[in-house]
Design a protein around this motif. Structure first.
Motif, PDB file in Angstrom:
ATOM      1  N   HIS A  61       0.848  -1.187   0.000  1.00  9.17           N
ATOM      2  CA  HIS A  61       0.000   0.000   0.000  1.00  9.17           C
ATOM      3  C   HIS A  61       0.888   1.244   0.000  1.00  9.17           C
ATOM      4  O   HIS A  61       1.733   1.410   0.867  1.00  9.17           O
ATOM      5  N   TYR A  62       0.639   2.063  -0.997  1.00  9.14           N
ATOM      6  CA  TYR A  62       1.430   3.279  -1.175  1.00  9.14           C
ATOM      7  C   TYR A  62       0.541   4.494  -0.920  1.00  9.14           C
ATOM      8  O   TYR A  62      -0.517   4.652  -1.539  1.00  9.14           O
ATOM      9  N   THR A  63       0.949   5.341   0.010  1.00 12.69           N
ATOM     10  CA  THR A  63       0.221   6.572   0.286  1.00 12.69           C
ATOM     11  C   THR A  63       1.015   7.743  -0.257  1.00 12.69           C
ATOM     12  O   THR A  63       2.207   7.869   0.009  1.00 12.69           O
ATOM     13  N   ASP A  64       0.335   8.588  -1.023  1.00 10.59           N
ATOM     14  CA  ASP A  64       0.970   9.764  -1.611  1.00 10.59           C
ATOM     15  C   ASP A  64       0.841  10.937  -0.651  1.00 10.59           C
ATOM     16  O   ASP A  64      -0.125  11.023   0.102  1.00 10.59           O
ATOM     17  N   ASN A  65       1.817  11.837  -0.654  1.00  9.01           N
ATOM     18  CA  ASN A  65       1.767  12.939   0.308  1.00  9.01           C
ATOM     19  C   ASN A  65       1.000  14.166  -0.186  1.00  9.01           C
ATOM     20  O   ASN A  65       0.959  15.195   0.487  1.00  9.01           O
ATOM     21  N   ARG A  66       0.342  14.079  -1.349  1.00 11.57           N
ATOM     22  CA  ARG A  66      -0.404  15.239  -1.861  1.00 11.57           C
ATOM     23  C   ARG A  66      -1.903  15.035  -1.636  1.00 11.57           C
ATOM     24  O   ARG A  66      -2.571  14.344  -2.418  1.00 11.57           O
ATOM     25  N   ALA A  67      -2.399  15.613  -0.552  1.00  9.33           N
ATOM     26  CA  ALA A  67      -3.818  15.463  -0.215  1.00  9.33           C
ATOM     27  C   ALA A  67      -4.676  15.978  -1.363  1.00  9.33           C
ATOM     28  O   ALA A  67      -4.343  16.983  -1.996  1.00  9.33           O
ATOM     29  N   GLY A  68      -5.771  15.268  -1.636  1.00 12.53           N
ATOM     30  CA  GLY A  68      -6.716  15.761  -2.634  1.00 12.53           C
ATOM     31  C   GLY A  68      -6.386  15.361  -4.058  1.00 12.53           C
ATOM     32  O   GLY A  68      -7.220  15.498  -4.948  1.00 12.53           O
ATOM     33  N   LEU A  69      -5.185  14.844  -4.296  1.00 11.30           N
ATOM     34  CA  LEU A  69      -4.845  14.423  -5.648  1.00 11.30           C
ATOM     35  C   LEU A  69      -5.652  13.179  -5.998  1.00 11.30           C
ATOM     36  O   LEU A  69      -5.868  12.314  -5.154  1.00 11.30           O
ATOM     37  N   ASP A  70      -6.089  13.085  -7.265  1.00 13.26           N
ATOM     38  CA  ASP A  70      -6.859  11.931  -7.699  1.00 13.26           C
ATOM     39  C   ASP A  70      -5.995  10.660  -7.633  1.00 13.26           C
ATOM     40  O   ASP A  70      -4.920  10.614  -8.226  1.00 13.26           O
ATOM     41  N   PRO A  71      -6.492   9.637  -6.927  1.00 13.08           N
ATOM     42  CA  PRO A  71      -5.694   8.407  -6.775  1.00 13.08           C
ATOM     43  C   PRO A  71      -5.351   7.763  -8.120  1.00 13.08           C
ATOM     44  O   PRO A  71      -4.294   7.147  -8.262  1.00 13.08           O
ATOM     45  N   GLY A  72      -6.254   7.923  -9.099  1.00 16.45           N
ATOM     46  CA  GLY A  72      -5.977   7.394 -10.427  1.00 16.45           C
ATOM     47  C   GLY A  72      -4.718   8.033 -11.015  1.00 16.45           C
ATOM     48  O   GLY A  72      -3.889   7.386 -11.652  1.00 16.45           O
ATOM     49  N   GLU A  73      -4.591   9.321 -10.762  1.00 21.84           N
ATOM     50  CA  GLU A  73      -3.424  10.050 -11.249  1.00 21.84           C
ATOM     51  C   GLU A  73      -2.155   9.578 -10.533  1.00 21.84           C
ATOM     52  O   GLU A  73      -1.108   9.398 -11.139  1.00 21.84           O
ATOM     53  N   VAL A  74      -2.319   9.365  -9.210  1.00 21.45           N
ATOM     54  CA  VAL A  74      -1.199   8.849  -8.423  1.00 21.45           C
ATOM     55  C   VAL A  74      -0.752   7.511  -9.006  1.00 21.45           C
ATOM     56  O   VAL A  74       0.445   7.261  -9.203  1.00 21.45           O
ATOM     57  N   ALA A  75      -1.749   6.655  -9.323  1.00 22.54           N
ATOM     58  CA  ALA A  75      -1.436   5.321  -9.848  1.00 22.54           C
ATOM     59  C   ALA A  75      -0.646   5.418 -11.139  1.00 22.54           C
ATOM     60  O   ALA A  75       0.371   4.741 -11.319  1.00 22.54           O
ATOM     61  N   SER A  76      -1.060   6.295 -12.032  1.00 24.42           N
ATOM     62  CA  SER A  76      -0.376   6.318 -13.326  1.00 24.42           C
ATOM     63  C   SER A  76       1.020   6.939 -13.191  1.00 24.42           C
ATOM     64  O   SER A  76       1.967   6.490 -13.815  1.00 24.42           O
ATOM     65  N   GLU A  77       1.128   7.939 -12.327  1.00 23.94           N
ATOM     66  CA  GLU A  77       2.446   8.538 -12.068  1.00 23.94           C
ATOM     67  C   GLU A  77       3.403   7.499 -11.481  1.00 23.94           C
ATOM     68  O   GLU A  77       4.564   7.397 -11.868  1.00 23.94           O
ATOM     69  N   LEU A  78       2.858   6.743 -10.520  1.00 22.74           N
ATOM     70  CA  LEU A  78       3.688   5.773  -9.809  1.00 22.74           C
ATOM     71  C   LEU A  78       4.113   4.634 -10.747  1.00 22.74           C
ATOM     72  O   LEU A  78       5.217   4.105 -10.638  1.00 22.74           O
ATOM     73  N   ARG A  79       3.212   4.311 -11.685  1.00 25.06           N
ATOM     74  CA  ARG A  79       3.537   3.260 -12.653  1.00 25.06           C
ATOM     75  C   ARG A  79       4.746   3.681 -13.476  1.00 25.06           C
ATOM     76  O   ARG A  79       5.679   2.912 -13.682  1.00 25.06           O
ATOM     77  N   ASP A  80       4.754   4.951 -13.901  1.00 25.84           N
ATOM     78  CA  ASP A  80       5.896   5.460 -14.666  1.00 25.84           C
ATOM     79  C   ASP A  80       7.159   5.434 -13.823  1.00 25.84           C
ATOM     80  O   ASP A  80       8.228   5.057 -14.283  1.00 25.84           O
ATOM     81  N   TYR A  81       6.997   5.838 -12.564  1.00 21.80           N
ATOM     82  CA  TYR A  81       8.169   5.853 -11.673  1.00 21.80           C
ATOM     83  C   TYR A  81       8.740   4.453 -11.528  1.00 21.80           C
ATOM     84  O   TYR A  81       9.940   4.228 -11.679  1.00 21.80           O
ATOM     85  N   ALA A  82       7.854   3.464 -11.250  1.00 22.06           N
ATOM     86  CA  ALA A  82       8.302   2.088 -11.034  1.00 22.06           C
ATOM     87  C   ALA A  82       8.990   1.557 -12.281  1.00 22.06           C
ATOM     88  O   ALA A  82      10.037   0.921 -12.215  1.00 22.06           O
ATOM     89  N   ARG A  83       8.402   1.853 -13.438  1.00 19.07           N
ATOM     90  CA  ARG A  83       8.991   1.406 -14.701  1.00 19.07           C
ATOM     91  C   ARG A  83      10.403   1.996 -14.847  1.00 19.07           C
ATOM     92  O   ARG A  83      11.331   1.294 -15.201  1.00 19.07           O
ATOM     93  N   GLY A  84      10.524   3.256 -14.525  1.00 23.67           N
ATOM     94  CA  GLY A  84      11.824   3.921 -14.597  1.00 23.67           C
ATOM     95  C   GLY A  84      12.858   3.291 -13.678  1.00 23.67           C
ATOM     96  O   GLY A  84      14.061   3.339 -13.936  1.00 23.67           O
TER      97      GLY A  84
END
Ligand SMILES: Nc1ncnc2c1ncn2[C@@H]1O[C@H](COP(=O)(O)OP(=O)(O)OP(=O)(O)O)[C@@H](O)[C@H]1O
Ligand SMILES: [Mg+2]
Lengths: 239, 314
Positions: free
Chosen positions: B260-283
């Motif tokens: 479980h990954y919690t992002d530190n930006r309150a209010g950000l859409d979790p879907g957006e967090v997911a796609s950002e994190l996917r890019d990060y993990a791939r990198g």
């Protein structure tokens, strides 16, 4: 092929007419995290006590770190660490006193003990308090570090996270992972089924016998269950 | 005068330098299954000891079944079933002897309390002639529970009763608690298991001697303040360490087969967090990760409320 860290063949223990461990056989590879699951009274602690040379098997054999658990108990003691189901440190001694005591038992010199104790206090963020005053989670982390003091090849952990809160038991598992990364073989029992998912392989014991063994993924697909929790419910208490 | 089964007002308790309880107030209703969760040292056991009259509070007041914990100590003790976190059985007595002993202390017999203890006791009954010190850890726990229940108390205080109890027996034990509650018994129980907290009517989250919040367990997750996603992928330990270093990581924890990954930006859409994190993990070389937005559960909230300096990404 490298020799297994733990090799068990038909290991059996009876108490009077009651068979607590019933002809179990399995191997654990070096550096593996092996989860040894089973319902209350299944025989986990009894098996562990045989593997660390504390309890004589009724029949069968086992080798740990290459040594025979019956004939070479002395060598085994130097090759293994053990955390018992009941807390294993002395509550009325301080942290450093405990480390010194166990360091001595495991055959470490004064210099090694001093060196490793200060490193340990630092990495665990502990002061030299009476162990009895520490919260349970910290005691358990300390007991784990003490069990690893002499850098054993294999460490046996009997319910190390029993009663420990969700954060602390995750921190505990990170210690386990770190030890395994360093090559230590970890043999662990738990009643937290999410922790079973953290193991490389697990076995489930029912009434003294191992009824299934494999990676969590293998077992979930073999038994067609979504989680290890569901598998445990299916197997642990035969209807 | 309150008609709550348990009423605690401003209770404080100090041991030397340590404030074990600070201004603790709550009420448990008659027939309520009330849970206490919190890390070790949160004050749960001290609270149990105050409520069972084994410890005097320094400040505040408390009643159990309308009786004052300081003045009516003997009356309370006769009506309470208490299972302390460290329960002592007589190791050299058999299972059956231990149970009869506890029954007789309260002037009753095993037979009279049998229906209450049956669901738990039946699992060890075939070993009734075995000495308690030859029982496995979890079997001892089941015997201790039977001992706390055998005198048919009006209220039960259970301090982490299922520690060491296997997963199947735990769930049966909780079925039994629900049955007891339906018969009108009030139960106050602490637990380190969040699946058990979910089965309480209300849960008080405790930390550092204080109650942080009291809510039905299903609602505790709904106030999770930050976006949360679940991540699965191979090589989980390295993936965990890598995600902790992600630019906006707040906390990353293993959860069974997921992270479980919690992002530190309150209010950000979790879907957006997911796609950002996917890019990060791939990198970072983790090509095969699966990331989905999820709703927080009580265990996520528990961990968010508790301080965990070692876990925070720097
Ligand atoms: N010294 C003994 N004499 C008689 N029976 C014993 C003895 N030691 C263990 N047993 C029995 O052997 C069985 C297995 O016990 P063991 O402690 O190995 O279980 P376990 O799998 O570790 O359970 P738990 O999860 O509750 O710790 C139990 O029925 C126990 O009562
Ligand atoms: Mg055991």
């Amino acid at each position: 092929m490298t020799e297994p860290a733990i090799a068990v063949r038909d290991l059996t223990r009876r108490f009077g007419g009651f068979t607590a461990v019933d002809s179990i056989s399995f191997d654990v590879a070096p550096g593996e995290v092996f989860g040894f699951l089973g319902a209350n009274g299944a025989g986990k602690t009894t098996a562990i006590r045989m593997l660390i040379g504390l309890l004589a098997p009724t029949s069968g054999e086992a080798r740990v770190a290459g040594f025979d658990v019956v004939k070479q108990t002395e060598q085994i003691r130097h090759q293994i660490g053990y955390m018992s189901q009941r807390f294993s440190l002395y509550e009325d001694l301080t942290v450093l006193e405990n480390i010194a005591l166990y360091g001595g038992i495991y055959g470490l010199g004064a210099e090694q003990i001093a060196e490793r104790s200060s490193a340990m206090l630092q990495s665990l963020g502990l002061a030299d308090d009476l162990v009895g005053r520490l919260p349970l989670g910290r005691k358990q982390k300390l007991a784990f570090s003490v069990a690893l003091l002499h850098e054993p090849a294999v460490v046996f952990l009997d319910e190390p996270t029993g009663g420990v809160d969700p954060i602390t038991r995750r921190q505990f598992w990170e210690l386990i992972y770190a030890a395994a990364e360093g090559g230590t073989t970890v043999f662990v029992t738990t009643h937290y089924m999410d922790e079973a998912e953290y193991c490389d392989r697990i076995s489930i014991m029912v009434d003294g016998r191992i009824v299934t063994l494999g990676t969590p993924q293998e077992l979930k697909s073999k038994w067609d269950v979504p989680t290890i929790d569901a598998l445990f419910v299916k197997l642990a208490r035969p209807a | 005068m309150s008609n709550a089964a348990v009423a605690v007002r401003g209770v404080g308790k100090r041991f030397g330098e340590t404030e074990a309880l600070t201004d603790v107030s709550f009420e448990a209703r008659h027939g309520e299954l009330f849970g206490l969760v919190g890390p070790d040292g949160a004050g749960k056991t001290t609270l149990f000891r105050v409520l069972t009259t084994f410890l005097l509070p320094d400040a505040g007041s408390a009643t159990v079944l309308g009786l004052d914990v300081v003045r009516d100590l003997w009356a309370i003790r006769a009506r309470v079933g208490y299972m302390p976190g460290r329960f002592s059985l007589y190791g050299d007595l058999t299972v059956a002897e231990n149970l009869s002993f506890f029954a007789s202390v309260f002037g009753t017999t095993i037979e009279e309390g049998y229906d209450l203890i049956a669901p738990i006791y039946r699992q060890i009954e075939s070993f009734s002639g075995r000495r308690a010190d030859a029982l496995s850890g979890g079997m001892k726990q089941k015997l201790a529970l039977s001992c706390a229940l055998v005198h048919r108390p009006d209220i039960l205080f259970l301090d982490e009763p299922t520690t060491g109890v296997d997963a199947v027996s735990r769930s049966e034990f909780w079925d039994q608690l629900h049955t007891l509650r339906e018969s009108g018994l009030t139960i106050v129980v602490s637990t380190p298991y969040m699946d058990e907290a979910m089965r309480c009517d209300r849960v008080a989250l405790m930390q550092g001697g204080r109650i942080l919040e009291i809510d039905p367990p299903g609602e505790i997750g709904s106030r999770y303040p930050l976006p949360l996603v679940a991540v699965t992928g191979a090589d989980r330990y390295r993936l965990l360490l890598s995600l902790r270093k992600a630019p906006h990581a707040h906390a990353v924890y293993p959860f069974g087969s997921e992270l479980h990954y919690t992002d530190n930006r309150a209010g950000l859409d979790p879907g957006e967090v997911a796609s950002e994190l996917r890019d990060y993990a791939r990198g970072q070389g983790f090509g095969d990760v699966e990331i989905t937005a999820i709703a927080a559960g009580i265990e996520d909230s528990f961990m968010e409320l508790m301080p965990a300096p070692v876990q925070r990404a720097s």
